[in-house]
Scaffold this motif. Structure first.
Motif, PDB file in Angstrom:
ATOM      1  N   TRP A  18       0.065  -1.120 -10.507  1.00  0.00           N
ATOM      2  CA  TRP A  18      -0.178  -1.107  -9.071  1.00  0.00           C
ATOM      3  C   TRP A  18      -1.494  -0.387  -8.819  1.00  0.00           C
ATOM      4  N   LYS A  19      -2.348  -0.969  -8.052  1.00  0.00           N
ATOM      5  CA  LYS A  19      -3.670  -0.475  -7.662  1.00  0.00           C
ATOM      6  C   LYS A  19      -4.736  -0.856  -8.689  1.00  0.00           C
ATOM      7  N   ASP A  79       5.177   0.410   4.054  1.00  0.00           N
ATOM      8  CA  ASP A  79       4.813  -0.485   2.948  1.00  0.00           C
ATOM      9  C   ASP A  79       5.963  -0.462   1.941  1.00  0.00           C
ATOM     10  N   SER A 100       0.835  -1.191   0.000  1.00  0.00           N
ATOM     11  CA  SER A 100       0.000   0.000   0.000  1.00  0.00           C
ATOM     12  C   SER A 100       0.878   1.252   0.000  1.00  0.00           C
ATOM     13  N   VAL A 101       0.345   2.341   0.574  1.00  0.00           N
ATOM     14  CA  VAL A 101       1.054   3.622   0.471  1.00  0.00           C
ATOM     15  C   VAL A 101       1.632   4.091   1.804  1.00  0.00           C
ATOM     16  N   PRO A 121      -2.460  -7.764  -1.158  1.00  0.00           N
ATOM     17  CA  PRO A 121      -2.610  -6.969   0.064  1.00  0.00           C
ATOM     18  C   PRO A 121      -2.332  -7.823   1.301  1.00  0.00           C
ATOM     19  N   LYS A 142      -7.596  -3.374  -3.313  1.00  0.00           N
ATOM     20  CA  LYS A 142      -7.118  -2.261  -4.137  1.00  0.00           C
ATOM     21  C   LYS A 142      -5.600  -2.257  -4.322  1.00  0.00           C
ATOM     22  N   PRO A 143      -4.782  -2.404  -3.256  1.00  0.00           N
ATOM     23  CA  PRO A 143      -3.333  -2.309  -3.436  1.00  0.00           C
ATOM     24  C   PRO A 143      -2.718  -3.620  -3.934  1.00  0.00           C
TER      25      PRO A 143
END
Length: 401
Positions: free
Chosen positions: A267-268, A251, A246-247, A291, A275-276
């Protein structure tokens, strides 16, 4: 963010089927054929009897006719002579039909002793005779490449005289969980930490899908440690990571793998949960970054990892199959992400499926996923639906979850 469909297509484009290996027939069940199975002989190799009875000429097969028994031919012991007028040969199921005979009368329709047989029913030409090649002929393709071998396929290959088969090598899928906070089951749990479920759940799914799972040691939130752990997957056919995609400041999967040469394809994804999600190449090894939330990881496994292993094993790599179901509750309008609601299934009065999503859809609630029968699909920007609306679902038991 890209769509689920585009993400799946781009992941599959990174992959190629594994090579073939030769295995004993006894070890081939559940494997994927790499080469067609071609009959090495004709089955049956001769005209044979389908029943216990007497071989004779149809011209002599008149009800009430008494014939002389000139011999017997148990299966595996063909009669060496020829059946002539007024003669018969005792046969058993699988016996070779002797020369001169073109009909069989089953023993229940006769009165017989060792020397003679009297027909109670008339004979018909060809009746109760299995013709040579009735099942298959030498040189005929019996099983196509790409088929997952079941018990009936193993039996057919055996009948076609194949003691060995060429199958796809099971792809090796390395699983790398990341995070300072996680420990493997049975290990000491760090302060504020949790037990990792992803590695074992994904390994079980990989095995069910036809791959060989290798669980790597957990990598802490450190770029160098993540890169070093991933290096252990250099000979894998696919590296699957969980967490760290993720962000957040911790991560670090992309950053850690980038130091080893990771080329990120995307990515995403516009989906929920999951989502990630990241895909790319690390040297010659495809990478799928899932994820860290356990439900998100397993939903992404259904949507992406399953088709990926199918492609690696040479099987059709389509999206998981969906089925119609009638929703038992009203559904709110969806946002711009494809939704995958965990839900239970039941048969309705008409024999179709009714589906009920769980009221709470938190991506960390693994118990809800374990209780679920299906994922209820909601397209991006889908409008609100009333109770009783028809929807599409992915049955979890149909995709090995």
């Amino acid at each position: 963010m890209i769509s689920v469909e585009e993400a799946r297509a781009r992941i599959l484009a990174l992959l190629a089927p594994t090579g073939a290996e030769i295995v004993p027939l006894a070890a081939a069940a559940g494997r994927v054929l790499a080469e067609p199975v071609v009959a090495r002989l004709t089955q049956p190799p001769h005209d044979v009897s389908a029943m216990d009875g007497f071989a004779l000429r149809a011209a002599d097969g008149v009800a009430g006719m008494r014939l002389r028994v000139i011999g017997a031919a148990p299966a595996g012991h063909p009669f060496a002579g020829t059946v002539g007028p007024g003669e018969a040969v005792r046969l058993f199921t699988g016996s070779v039909v002797p020369a001169g005979a073109d009909a069989i009368v089953i023993q229940e329709d006769t009165e017989h002793d060792d020397a003679s047989v009297t027909l109670r029913e008339a004979a018909r030409p060809g009746r109760h005779i299995r013709r040579a090649g009735q099942d298959f002929a030498a040189g005929e393709t019996l099983l196509a490449a790409g088929r997952v071998l079941g018990a009936r396929d193993i039996g057919l290959a055996a009948a076609a005289n194949h003691p060995w088969l060429a199958v796809r090598r099971r792809p090796v899928v390395a699983v790398l969980a990341t995070g300072d906070e996680i420990a493997m089951p049975g290990e000491p749990i760090p302060p504020g930490g949790i037990v990792s479920s992803n590695s074992h759940a994904l390994a079980a799914y990989i095995r069910a899908a036809g791959g060989e799972a290798v669980i790597l040691p957990v990598a802490p939130d450190d770029r160098a440690a993540i890169g070093a752990a991933a290096a252990a997957a250099a000979r894998a056919d696919l590296l699957v990571t969980t967490g760290g995609a993720s962000v957040g400041a911790h991560d670090l999967v992309q950053a850690g793998l980038a130091e080893r040469g990771l080329d990120v394809d995307f990515w995403k994804i516009a989906m929920r949960p999951g989502k990630p999600l990241m895909a790319g190449m690390l040297g010659g090894v495809p990478v799928l970054g899932l994820p860290g939330n356990p439900v998100s990881a397993l939903v992404c496994a259904v949507l992406f990892l399953g088709p990926a292993i199918a492609r690696l094993t040479g099987r059709p790599d389509e999206a998981p199959p969906t089925e119609p179901a009638r929703c038992t509750v009203a559904l709110a309008a969806n946002d711009h992400r494809a939704d995958h609601l965990r839900a239970t299934l039941a048969r309705d009065e008409a024999g179709g499926w009714s589906v009920t999503p769980f009221p709470v859809q938190d991506s960390a609630m693994l118990s809800r996923l374990a209780q679920a029968d299906a994922l209820l699909l909601r397209a991006p920007d889908a409008p609100a639906e009333p109770e009783g609306a028809m929807v599409r679902v992915i049955r979890l038991d149909s995709c090995g979850m």
